[in-house]
Design an enzyme around this catalytic site. Structure first.
Site, PDB file in Angstrom:
ATOM      1  N   ARG A 134      37.160  45.666  51.317  1.00  0.00           N
ATOM      2  CA  ARG A 134      38.140  46.737  51.089  1.00  0.00           C
ATOM      3  C   ARG A 134      37.951  48.004  51.919  1.00  0.00           C
ATOM      4  O   ARG A 134      38.754  48.930  51.787  1.00  0.00           O
ATOM      5  CB  ARG A 134      38.206  47.134  49.609  1.00  0.00           C
ATOM      6  CG  ARG A 134      38.555  46.000  48.660  1.00  0.00           C
ATOM      7  CD  ARG A 134      39.885  45.377  48.966  1.00  0.00           C
ATOM      8  NE  ARG A 134      40.336  44.466  47.910  1.00  0.00           N
ATOM      9  CZ  ARG A 134      41.172  43.460  48.111  1.00  0.00           C
ATOM     10  NH1 ARG A 134      41.658  43.228  49.319  1.00  0.00           N
ATOM     11  NH2 ARG A 134      41.549  42.685  47.121  1.00  0.00           N
ATOM     12  N   ASP A 148      36.438  34.205  47.724  1.00  0.00           N
ATOM     13  CA  ASP A 148      37.644  35.018  47.907  1.00  0.00           C
ATOM     14  C   ASP A 148      37.562  36.277  47.030  1.00  0.00           C
ATOM     15  O   ASP A 148      38.532  36.666  46.374  1.00  0.00           O
ATOM     16  CB  ASP A 148      38.925  34.230  47.632  1.00  0.00           C
ATOM     17  CG  ASP A 148      40.183  34.973  48.099  1.00  0.00           C
ATOM     18  OD1 ASP A 148      40.055  36.016  48.763  1.00  0.00           O
ATOM     19  OD2 ASP A 148      41.295  34.499  47.783  1.00  0.00           O
ATOM     20  N   HIS A 158      40.138  44.728  42.726  1.00  0.00           N
ATOM     21  CA  HIS A 158      41.255  45.647  42.463  1.00  0.00           C
ATOM     22  C   HIS A 158      40.863  46.548  41.298  1.00  0.00           C
ATOM     23  O   HIS A 158      40.184  46.099  40.370  1.00  0.00           O
ATOM     24  CB  HIS A 158      42.533  44.886  42.098  1.00  0.00           C
ATOM     25  CG  HIS A 158      43.107  44.081  43.216  1.00  0.00           C
ATOM     26  ND1 HIS A 158      43.658  44.658  44.343  1.00  0.00           N
ATOM     27  CD2 HIS A 158      43.207  42.745  43.396  1.00  0.00           C
ATOM     28  CE1 HIS A 158      44.078  43.707  45.163  1.00  0.00           C
ATOM     29  NE2 HIS A 158      43.811  42.529  44.622  1.00  0.00           N
ATOM     30  N   ASN A 173      46.157  34.428  44.667  1.00  0.00           N
ATOM     31  CA  ASN A 173      46.975  33.774  45.675  1.00  0.00           C
ATOM     32  C   ASN A 173      46.074  33.010  46.638  1.00  0.00           C
ATOM     33  O   ASN A 173      45.269  33.643  47.322  1.00  0.00           O
ATOM     34  CB  ASN A 173      47.793  34.828  46.441  1.00  0.00           C
ATOM     35  CG  ASN A 173      48.838  34.202  47.335  1.00  0.00           C
ATOM     36  OD1 ASN A 173      49.146  33.030  47.198  1.00  0.00           O
ATOM     37  ND2 ASN A 173      49.372  34.974  48.257  1.00  0.00           N
ATOM     38  N   HIS A 221      34.069  34.189  52.703  1.00  0.00           N
ATOM     39  CA  HIS A 221      35.412  34.680  52.372  1.00  0.00           C
ATOM     40  C   HIS A 221      35.331  35.761  51.301  1.00  0.00           C
ATOM     41  O   HIS A 221      35.404  35.480  50.104  1.00  0.00           O
ATOM     42  CB  HIS A 221      36.297  33.526  51.895  1.00  0.00           C
ATOM     43  CG  HIS A 221      37.749  33.911  51.800  1.00  0.00           C
ATOM     44  ND1 HIS A 221      38.776  32.989  51.901  1.00  0.00           N
ATOM     45  CD2 HIS A 221      38.347  35.111  51.627  1.00  0.00           C
ATOM     46  CE1 HIS A 221      39.930  33.621  51.791  1.00  0.00           C
ATOM     47  NE2 HIS A 221      39.700  34.905  51.606  1.00  0.00           N
TER      48      HIS A 221
END
Lengths: 425, 310
Positions: free
Chosen positions: A64, A305, A309, A278, A60
């Site tokens: 990008r 995960d 960013h 999230n 996971h």
């Protein structure tokens, strides 16, 4: 190549002993005599005190590309994976364009073949443009080489659409992954709904918003007799639901990310956007339930995960910041430190199994083992090495981690893909 | 005055001690007198630049800060969301850094996101005063509420205060809860169960869904406006039902002790959370709150603005 004197842990073959591992021509071989070209391949590593494990798999991650190369590229993300001890990563389809079509999958695979130092396996979308309305061409995605389908980052809300996706995926033998989030219950929630959301006045993301979809997935896995894997589970209720369903033989599984056991919602009290993800950080009771779920094998997969960013995207008001943190370079250290050393919930052999045999079985891929003839993907781990997380030294193109400065015990020290060392401490 | 003020910013009441809150209220006493003079101005912040940076619309709070700054002789500029570069895609951080490059000394921020003042305060040399952030805190509103109670009742310790209405989405409620509890008051929250979740009990307050049981017992009622323009419909069935269950009607007002104060941060929705006659009645201190708001904001600007020059 020979790796000598290591503790060899190969859960697929129930092997856990001090010994040697032999590599020739990118494959694992049985003995020194089978190394085909001894002169060029006779490199020898003395791995005394280290653990030699099958190359770890993180099923996971978000790399990008295409579309968001200012956050991460396939090349930089693969570099981060190697530095974290991972030889195989499974990337999510919420790119731009979304990986909901065979051309984008082909592009990702070509790009990975050209620039990635680890194996990159793409997933395809469940629905067109991840919109949850019409099925993506799942059969064509299977032919293009995806290892699973998921709308990760989004969640198919329409149960009928999800049901047909699971039925269809069964035909082409692809597991279905789901990011479990019921949109009506969650609304604009950005933090677990409990004490800290109340105190800080931030919109709450209730545990029931995850559990409602876990329950839906259990029902559909039974109805369609096909495997659904629940991604990044966070709540005590989810653990209870999965435990009960697995005991009945339902084809359901769940995974855990390190931040959901390393931190609680209390970490948000200073509005640190590196604690915004999230699903959100939950309470200590949820953390304890996740730990128990890992210990009793209710939760079978560990993953990061990894969600890069850019600084300028994260350095904004809390509710305006994007969800997610990077994790490839800290996850093994965090899980070793927390699961094996601190809480003693599992031993290191089970941890390796959760990063190798378990994902390989779910994805039906030829990886996660040191069997003779298998690809020579190997991770060397120093389980006792004490180190400090330094985000400015990360291989990832992004820095959005809440773990900067954390002192951890245990990490990968060398990563070998197809017999070649791709990273070394 | 034994307590020294060392804070550059005022972000919320949760971070203040009882001593610090009392110090602000005592400082406000001195400034309240200024408003009664013929020349309503002191030179305390002469030469300082204050920016009223209101990313979310507000008239009442902005005007109060503006007037407070004028009375302290500061130079004031007002920037609202619509005429700032935020609408052109500039981040909050960049906008604020631009204001700082103009040597603004004090930034008064109203913002729709909880935590926005913390975000700026940790990045700017200028003083940041929170004029309301999302549903988080509205410290100067709570300070003026505390000031008004203290002025009328002589103390806060031991009083029982009911906060009635939309608590979940209210920054006024949160700041009042923190301030009142620190100063020794007992607090009961009243409102629809969807807007007054049980989780609030963990902050140290009581909760009741029966307003008629609470009204006879309390020394202060603080009514909050129902922010019906913001609410998702599911929170309660409608304003009519709200008034029937929780409105301070003339009939209900008879349940109050004769010396119970009626407060409201405004703007009032007459006929919804409070009957018109009750809002204008003898127990109402709603306009005192507005007057005291000036004195309290002068005190806050004086204290924080004084720090940034050191």
């Amino acid at each position: 190549m020979i790796i000598r004197n290591a503790r060899v842990i190969d859960p697929a073959n129930k092997r856990d002993e001090v010994g040697d591992v032999y590599i020739s021509d990118g494959k694992i071989v049985a003995s020194k005599s089978e190394i085909r070209n001894p002169k060029s391949e006779i490199g020898e590593i003395n791995a005394k005190g280290l653990i030699v494990a099958p190359g770890l798999i993180d099923m996971h991650v978000h790399l990008r590309e295409p579309g968001f190369s200012h956050k991460e590229t396939i090349e930089s993300g693969a570099g981060a994976a190697a530095a974290g001890g991972f030889t195989t990563v499974v990337c999510m389809p919420n790119t731009s364009p979304a990986a909901d079509n065979p051309s984008t999958i082909a592009w990702i695979r070509d790009r990975a073949a050209a620039v990635a130092c680890v194996n990159v396996l793409p997933t395809g979308a469940i629905s067109k443009n991840l919109a949850g309305e019409e099925l993506a061409p799942i059969g064509s995605l299977a032919q293009a080489g995806v290892v699973a389908i998921t709308d990760d980052g989004h969640c198919v809300q329409n149960h009928e659409v999800m049901r047909r996706a699971v039925e269809y995926a069964r035909m082409v033998d692809l597991p279905v992954f789901d990011h479990c989030q019921e949109y009506n219950l969650v609304g604009n929630g950005v933090i677990h709904e409990a004490y800290w959301s109340t105190l800080l006045g931030l919109p709450g993301w209730p545990a029931a918003g995850e559990e409602a979809m876990v329950m839906r997935n259990i029902l559909l896995a039974e109805l369609c007799d096909h495997h659904i894997h629940c991604q990044h589970l966070t709540t005590a209720g989810s653990v209870r639901l999965i435990r009960e369903a697995r005991a009945r033989g339902v084809k359901i599984s769940g995974e855990v990310c390190p931040h959901h056991i390393a931190l609680t919602d209390e970490a948000i009290q200073n509005f640190d956007t590196n604690c915004k993800m999230n699903p959100p950080l939950r309470t200590q009771a949820d953390v304890n339930a996740l730990l128990e779920g890992i210990a009793d094998r209710t939760l079978s997969i560990l993953c990061s995960d990894h969600a890069p960013h850019a600084d300028f995207e994260k350095e904004v008001e809390f509710d305006a910041a994007p969800f997610g943190i990077i994790g490839l370079e800290t996850e093994l250290g965090l899980f070793l430190d927390l699961l094996v050393h601190k809480h003693r919930k599992i031993d290191i052999a089970r941890l390796i199994e959760m990063y190798t045999v378990e994902p390989a079985r779910l994805l039906k891929i030829d990886a996660g083992t040191l069997s003779t003839g298998a690809p020579a993907d190997v991770t060397l781990i120093d389980p006792k090495l004490e180190w400090t997380v330094r985000v400015d030294q990360f291989q990832s193109a992004s820095r959005n981690s809440p773990f900067d400065g954390w002192k951890l015990k245990g990490r990968a020290v060398r990563t070998i893909v197809s017999g070649k060392t791709v990273w070394k401490l | 005055m034994t307590t020294r003020w060392t804070r550059k910013d005022l972000l919320g009441l949760r971070e203040l001690s009882a001593d610090q809150i009392n110090f602000v209220l005592e400082t406000a006493d001195a400034f309240k007198e200024v408003g009664t003079r013929q020349i309503k101005k002191v030179p305390a912040l002469r030469g300082k630049t204050l920016v009223n940076f209101f990313v979310e619309p507000s008239t009442r709070t902005r005007t109060s800060f503006e007037l407070a700054a004028f009375r302290l002789s500061a130079d004031v500029i007002n920037i609202s969301a619509s005429d700032s570069s935020l609408t052109k895609g500039e981040t909050l951080k960049d906008t604020a850094r631009n204001l700082e490059a103009l040597h603004a000394d004090i930034l008064v921020l109203r913002h729709g996101s909880a935590g926005a003042p913390q975000f700026l305060a940790s990045r700017l040399k200028a003083s940041v005063i929170n004029a309301g952030d999302g549903a988080h805190e509205h410290p100067t509103q709570a300070l003026l509420d505390l000031y008004t109670i203290r002025e009328r009742r002589g103390k806060i310790d031991g009083l029982h205060v009911a906060i009635i209405g939309d608590i979940l989405f209210s920054r006024v409620a949160r700041s009042n809860i923190f301030g009142l509890l620190k100063l020794g008051a007992r607090v009961t929250l009243v409102g629809p169960s969807t807007l007054v979740p049980r989780e609030f009990e963990k902050l140290g307050v009581e909760i009741s869904y029966k307003i008629d049981d609470v009204l006879p017992k309390v020394d202060v009622v603080n009514l909050l406006r129902i922010q019906h323009e913001r609410q998702r419909r599911e929170y309660f069935p409608g304003l009519g039902e709200y008034t029937r269950l929780f409105g301070l009607t003339k009939e209900r007002a008879k349940l109050l002790k004769p010396d119970c104060l009626i407060m409201h941060p405004g703007p009032i929705n007459r006929g919804v959370e409070i009957d018109s006659d009750v809002a204008d009645g003898v127990q109402s201190v709603i306009l005192d709150q507005v007057t005291n708001g000036l004195a309290v904001r002068m005190a806050v600007l004086f204290l924080c603005g004084g720090i940034s020059t050191e």
